[in-house]
Design an enzyme around this catalytic site. Sequence first.
Site, mmCIF file in Angstrom:
data_model
loop_
_atom_site.group_PDB
_atom_site.id
_atom_site.type_symbol
_atom_site.label_atom_id
_atom_site.label_comp_id
_atom_site.label_asym_id
_atom_site.label_seq_id
_atom_site.Cartn_x
_atom_site.Cartn_y
_atom_site.Cartn_z
ATOM 1 N N ASP A 121 -22.205 100.168 9.248
ATOM 2 C CA ASP A 121 -23.128 99.224 8.600
ATOM 3 C C ASP A 121 -23.142 99.470 7.095
ATOM 4 O O ASP A 121 -22.886 100.583 6.631
ATOM 5 C CB ASP A 121 -24.547 99.367 9.144
ATOM 6 N N TYR A 125 -22.547 78.730 6.736
ATOM 7 C CA TYR A 125 -22.690 79.523 7.966
ATOM 8 C C TYR A 125 -21.889 78.882 9.113
ATOM 9 O O TYR A 125 -21.140 79.565 9.808
ATOM 10 C CB TYR A 125 -24.174 79.643 8.329
#
Length: 295
Positions: free
Chosen positions: A38, A158
Site C-alpha cells: 500500500d 473512473y
Amino acid sequence: MSNEFNGKTAIISGAAGGIGLALAEALAEQGMNIVMGDIDNAALMQSGSALREKGYNILTCALDVTDYSQWEDIVANAKDKFGKVHMVINNAGVGGTPGKVEDSEHETWRWVMDVNVMGVLYGAQASVPAIQEHGEGGWVLNVASMAGMMGMPYAGAYCASKAAVVSMTESWIAELKPFNIHTSVLCPAFVKTRIHESYRNRQQKYAVAQENRIDKEKLKAGAQAATMAVESGIPAAMLAERVIEALKSKQTYIFTHPNYRKVTTERFNAIDNGFIDAENSAVVGHLIDDDMVTF
Ligand SMILES: NC(=O)c1ccc[n+]([C@@H]2O[C@H](COP(=O)([O-])OP(=O)(O)OC[C@H]3O[C@@H](n4cnc5c(N)ncnc54)[C@H](O)[C@@H]3O)[C@@H](O)[C@H]2O)c1
C-alpha cells in the site's frame, strides 16, 4: 486445512484498508501467506499488525502501484519471505473527482489512469513470471467495478479506467490459461470503504496546476452523491466472502451485486441492436455473407 489456497502466497495491492484488507483477511483465513502492499504506510503498518495478531502469515511492503520498480521489489520480497508467489490481486484503485466532461482536470485523469490501469498492468507484469516459474499455477485477480461494465455520467475517468481493467483481464485469460493461471475480474457496485476519500493518497506528481483547477463548488454535488452511495454499500467482509466463493468455482467475472444484472443486460441489448442495424445496412449489410476474418 485442505483447500486450493492453503499454504500458497498472495500479493494484494491497496491492502491497508477497504476491499484489499478484507480480501487479505479472508484469504489468510483460507491459509494463504499474504503480502500486503500500500501507498499509505501508517495504515499499512496498523492493518498488518492487526492481522498478524490474529495469527496470520503477513508481510507488509511499501507500494505505490504507479512505480514499476516498487512492484519488482514487492515480488522479490514475497519470494524471499515465502518462497513462491501464487496469486496477485490488483486491488489498489482511486475514485478521482466526479465532474462534467468539460470540467475534467487532466492531472486527475492521469492519476486515475496511472493508478487504476497502469498499476494493474505493472502488478501483472511483475507477478506473472513469479507465478509461472514454479509450475503450480495460480491466480491473477483484477479489481475493476460495475463502473467497468457501464458508463456513468460525471465519472468518465473512473469508468474508462475500470472498462480498461475488464478488457485487460479478458485479454490475459487465454494468455495465462496454459500456465494454469486463472484470471478473473471483480466488478462490485458500492462497497462501504474510503474510496470516496481517495484524494487522501494522491501523489504530488498528480497535483492539479492552478490554471487547470475546477471551481470546487462545481464538483461538490457529484462528490456528495458518491459519498452517499459508497456509505450505503455492502460491507467489505461480505464482498471478500463472495470473492472466495467465486474463485473456488472459477468464475471469470465476479459479481457481488446481482441486482445490477439488468444494467448489463440493457447494455448487451443496446450493443446487439447496433449489430442488427449493421446487418440491415445498405452499406455494410452484405459483409455478413462474406468470408471475413472474425477474431
Ligand atoms: N468501494 C466501492 O464502492 C468500490 C466499488 C467497485 C470497485 N471498487 C474498487 O475496489 C478497489 C479498492 O478500493 P476500496 O473501495 O477498498 O477503497 P479504499 O480507498 O478504502 O482503499 C484503497 C486502498 O488503496 C490504496 N492506494 C491508493 N492509491 C494507491 C497507490 N498508488 N498504490 C498503492 N496503494 C494505493 C489506499 O491507500 C487504500 O488503502 C479499487 O480498485 C476500487 O476502484 C470499489
